[in-house]
Design an enzyme around this catalytic site. Structure first.
Site, mmCIF file in Angstrom:
data_model
loop_
_atom_site.group_PDB
_atom_site.id
_atom_site.type_symbol
_atom_site.label_atom_id
_atom_site.label_comp_id
_atom_site.label_asym_id
_atom_site.label_seq_id
_atom_site.Cartn_x
_atom_site.Cartn_y
_atom_site.Cartn_z
ATOM 1 N N CYS A 79 -1.505 0.506 0.038
ATOM 2 C CA CYS A 79 -1.815 1.931 -0.060
ATOM 3 C C CYS A 79 -0.833 2.664 -0.974
ATOM 4 O O CYS A 79 -1.191 3.662 -1.605
ATOM 5 C CB CYS A 79 -1.843 2.577 1.322
ATOM 6 S SG CYS A 79 -0.317 2.424 2.266
ATOM 7 N N HIS A 155 1.348 5.113 6.131
ATOM 8 C CA HIS A 155 0.299 5.184 5.118
ATOM 9 C C HIS A 155 0.727 6.120 3.979
ATOM 10 O O HIS A 155 1.352 7.153 4.216
ATOM 11 C CB HIS A 155 -0.983 5.707 5.778
ATOM 12 C CG HIS A 155 -2.173 5.724 4.880
ATOM 13 N ND1 HIS A 155 -2.568 4.646 4.120
ATOM 14 C CD2 HIS A 155 -3.088 6.710 4.625
ATOM 15 C CE1 HIS A 155 -3.659 4.963 3.442
ATOM 16 N NE2 HIS A 155 -3.985 6.214 3.717
#
Length: 305
Positions: A79, A155
C-alpha cells in the site's frame, strides 16, 4: 520511511522529487515544503470496521476514476508503494516520472481500477524496486490469515489535488474520495483539516500516525538560493538514508546468533546462579517495558495492509 520512499521513486526513474516527514500537522509546516505534489498518510487501519456505501468523510467520485490514475489494491504489503504512485502518476505535468512509469500509465490508461491494480502488482519493474526495499528475513511464514481486531494493521493512503479537487486515493476503497475544490496552491490549507478529521476518529491516546509530503528535491532549492549550509545538510541526509536503506536489506540473524552465544557463554563462566539471575532480571525489565508501552497505547506487532 522518507528515505525509503525517496530512493524507491528514484530507482523507478523519477527525477527531482523527494519525501519529507512532517512532525507537526499544520498548513504552515506543509507550505514551507512547497511545491507539494501530495502527501502520503500512514494510520492504524480499523480491521473491525464494516464496509460502507458512503465514506465517513467526503464523497465517492466514481466518474473521476475514469479521468485520472486510480488503482484498486489487489495485494497486501504494497500500500505504501501504491500510495506514492497514486500521486506521481497524476502529476506527470509537474514531475518527470521517467519512461518506465510513463509507459505503465499509458498501458493502463483505459483499464478499470481493478485491472490497473492487477497490472500494478504484475509490473516487473515496480515489483522488483518495491521488493528491493523489503526488510530481509530468513523466516518464511507459510500460514496466511486475515487480520483480526486484535492485530495492529497499518495502511498508507494518498491525498493530492487533481483537476482542482482534493482527492483521497485509497486502493481499498471502491473509488477516489472527493473532499471538495482545491487548487494546487491551496493544497496545504485544504488537506490539513481533512487529516485532522480523520485523526479525530481515533482515541485521544492514539499517536501512531505518519505524514510524508512529496516535494521537489530540496537540494535544488538550496542550490537556487545559494544556501551552502542547507545543501550540505540535505546531502548528509541522503547519505544517512542510504545507510539506513542498506541496513534494511541486511540479514542480521547470523550476527545476532553469534552475539547471543558469546553473551550466554560469558554469563555461564561467571559461576553458579549468574545465568539464572541474568534471565530473571531481563524478564522483569521486558515486562516493565511492555507495561509502559501498553499505557502509552503502543502496539506489539505492526502489520501493513
Amino acid at each position: 520511511m522518507q528515505g525509503v520512499f525517496t530512493y524507491l521513486i528514484d530507482n523507478l526513474g523519477v527525477k527531482d522529487v523527494q519525501f519529507e516527514e512532517l512532525i507537526s500537522l499544520d498548513a504552515d509546516s506543509l507550505r514551507q515544503q512547497s511545491p507539494v505534489y501530495g502527501v502520503v498518510f500512514l494510520f492504524k487501519y480499523p480491521t473491525g470496521e464494516k464496509p460502507s456505501d458512503t465514506p465517513k468523510d467526503g464523497n465517492f467520485d466514481f466518474e473521476a476514476a475514469e479521468n485520472f490514475f486510480f488503482a484498486a489494491q489487489t495485494i497486501q504489503n504494497a500500500c505504501g508503494t501504491q500510495a506514492l504512485l497514486s500521486v506521481l502518476l497524476n502529476k506527470e505535468d509537474q514531475v518527470e516520472i521517467g519512461p518506465q512509469l510513463r509507459e505503465f500509465k499509458e498501458f493502463t490508461g483505459a483499464f478499470p481500477s481493478e485491472l490497473r491494480g492487477e497490472a500494478l502488482s504484475n509490473s516487473e519493474i515496480i515489483r522488483d524496486v518495491h521488493n528491493s526495499f523489503a526488510r530481509s528475513s530468513p523466516f518464511v511464514d507459510e500460514q496466511q490469515r486475515l487480520a483480526t481486531e486484535e492485530d495492529d494493521v497499518y495502511h498508507f493512503i494518498a491525498y493530492t489535488s487533481i483537476n482542482n479537487t482534493l482527492y483521497e486515493l485509497d486502493g481499498l476503497q471502491p473509488a477516489p474520495i472527493s473532499h471538495g475544490s482545491c487548487s494546487f496552491d491551496e493544497f496545504p490549507d485544504k488537506v490539513i483539516p481533512v487529516l485532522q478529521r480523520r485523526i479525530e476518529r481515533y482515541p485521544a491516546n492514539e499517536i501512531r500516525f505518519n505524514l510524508l509530503a512529496m516535494v521537489r528535491d530540496l537540494r535544488l532549492r538550496a542550490k537556487e538560493i545559494g544556501d551552502q549550509d542547507w545543501l550540505y545538510r540535505e546531502e548528509q541526509k541522503r547519505t544517512a538514508w542510504q545507510w539506513e536503506n542498506a541496513l534494511r536489506r541486511h540479514n542480521f540473524i547470523g550476527f545476532i546468533g553469534e552475539v547471543m552465544k558469546g553473551v550466554v557463554g560469558a554469563k555461564l563462566n561467571e559461576g553458579k546462579g549468574a545465568y539464572d539471575k541474568w534471565i530473571e532480571e531481563a524478564e522483569a525489565k521486558t515486562k516493565r517495558k511492555f507495561e509502559e508501552r501498553k499505557k502509552k497505547g503502543e502496539g506489539e506487532d505492526l502489520m501493513e495492509t
